[in-house]
Design an enzyme around this catalytic site. Sequence first.
Site, PDB file in Angstrom:
ATOM      1  N   SER A 199       0.828  -1.200   0.000  1.00  0.00           N
ATOM      2  CA  SER A 199       0.000   0.000   0.000  1.00  0.00           C
ATOM      3  C   SER A 199       0.864   1.253   0.000  1.00  0.00           C
ATOM      4  CB  SER A 199      -0.916   0.025   1.228  1.00  0.00           C
ATOM      5  OG  SER A 199      -1.682   1.211   1.245  1.00  0.00           O
ATOM      6  N   LYS A 242      -4.498  -6.567   3.897  1.00  0.00           N
ATOM      7  CA  LYS A 242      -4.468  -5.469   2.920  1.00  0.00           C
ATOM      8  C   LYS A 242      -5.877  -5.127   2.461  1.00  0.00           C
ATOM      9  CE  LYS A 242      -2.943  -2.523  -0.188  1.00  0.00           C
ATOM     10  NZ  LYS A 242      -3.664  -2.619  -1.410  1.00  0.00           N
ATOM     11  N   HIS A 285      -7.456  -3.099   5.126  1.00  0.00           N
ATOM     12  CA  HIS A 285      -6.850  -1.767   5.006  1.00  0.00           C
ATOM     13  C   HIS A 285      -7.580  -0.948   3.958  1.00  0.00           C
ATOM     14  CE1 HIS A 285      -4.341   0.904   2.557  1.00  0.00           C
ATOM     15  NE2 HIS A 285      -3.708   1.241   3.659  1.00  0.00           N
ATOM     16  N   GLU A 324      -9.876   2.370   4.220  1.00  0.00           N
ATOM     17  CA  GLU A 324      -9.599   3.512   3.333  1.00  0.00           C
ATOM     18  C   GLU A 324     -10.892   4.010   2.682  1.00  0.00           C
ATOM     19  OE1 GLU A 324      -7.631   3.759  -1.039  1.00  0.00           O
ATOM     20  OE2 GLU A 324      -6.362   2.833   0.510  1.00  0.00           O
TER      21      GLU A 324
END
Length: 485
Positions: free
Chosen positions: A130, A187, A190, A194
């Site tokens: 990322s 991820k 994540h 976001e």
Amino acid sequence: MTDQCDIGLIGLAVMGQNLILNMADHGFNVAAYNRTTSKVDDFLAGPAQGKAIVGCYSPEELVKKLKRPRLVMMMVKAGDPVSHTIKQIIPFMEKGDIIIDGGNSYYEDTEHHIQELEPLGILYLGTGVSGGEEGARHGPSIMPGGSVDAWPHVKSIFQAIAAKVGPNNDIPCCEWIGGGGAGHYVKMVHNGIEYGDMQLICEAYSLLQEGLGLSNEELYDVFTEWNRGELDSFLIEITRDIFSVIDPDTNKSLVDVILDKAGQKGTGKWTSQLALDLGVPTTLITEAVFARCLSAQKDKRVRAGRILTGPAGALEKFRDSTDRDDFIESIRRALYASKICSYAQGFFQLQAAAAEHGWDLKYGEIAMLWRGGCIIRAAFLERIKEAYDRDPGLENLLLDSYFKEAVGMSQKAWRDVVSAAVQIGIPTPAISAALNYYDGYRSERLPHNLLQAQRDYFGAHTYERLDKEGVFHTDWLGERRQPQE
């Protein structure tokens, strides 16, 4: 140069190129390959010129250029391109060699590839990366998972190129996540967080611009101030910057001429879908995904806007009667409280997934992986690390002393903002979802006793009782009071 490169990378789009340049800057020899080989020539003649980067023109050539155990990292699109690339390179690899997927692959695909390659003795890592193009070039957040035996062989490279945090700027934003698809799952969450962060900021922007009538210059000042406090983060920082950019074609603020139609690549949707599979209420991320879906229906919204009405005169009355500075502060507090709920939901989902898959996730370490390099990097993440340091078995971030107090101090402002948004007709699906989650989570008793009665009435689904153990069913039709004629 044969058998001399430390790692090979396949896929020379911008992310791939920047990771290679990052590796070369840190003293690693890198072999580079792309299916369209002209990109190899362009890369060598351009950004890679003069660096320890070797161009390759076939998968076989790439593998031959690597030291043993061979490390091949793929930066290609998720799905079929990953599977196709693996099939291209495995004929030239040996037992103990390592394949790394650095794209946004679905975690179950990663687990499938691990199982597929295990009989061949080839190790596989599903590695979340990322930070976008800038992060890839100067230090991303890296989340490796998969075959644990592969980790010692890639650790030095990944931790060297990762973003660094800490008092001495020496803690790499890269650490082992866990087996199977754990790296790609983390991820994915994540990215889901976001989605939530971005939607929350957009709702704050809407309240400030449409609700209070702030100009882009004033918005720049507000976000500048916000970035000095609890909301200090990459996304608040870039939002501030966006308000300062002028479109050269129209001489207007560029943000004002951008179509309000959001795109998405699927990781937020995966987060929501998997939350439903796990039975965990990741409501804010789901609302953020739906908000993008609604934004994409631009033509339909335009038609609906000509037919449907909102609260007449409410916006003008609100602007005239509202103390702007006080309401700006209320929005800031509502944004922070909602952000806390978003992360609480994301980490709660990680805990549920870890229990489901047998992953030993270190939640404080994950928070620090996101502290630098990645899109959701924020000072706030250190508070999450501290929370899990205080209680590694923390059930929910909202129960930590810091977050409990922070939300408590923001409650009135949070409720005032949601109430005002409803009254003036500005949609705040994520901020409202966060508040609803908070109120639901703190409720010792919810109205679902009635729901269970309904289910038992029409489908004999049974229910449990407060006053005694067991599972019960009632003949509701026979027991009901007959309605009077």
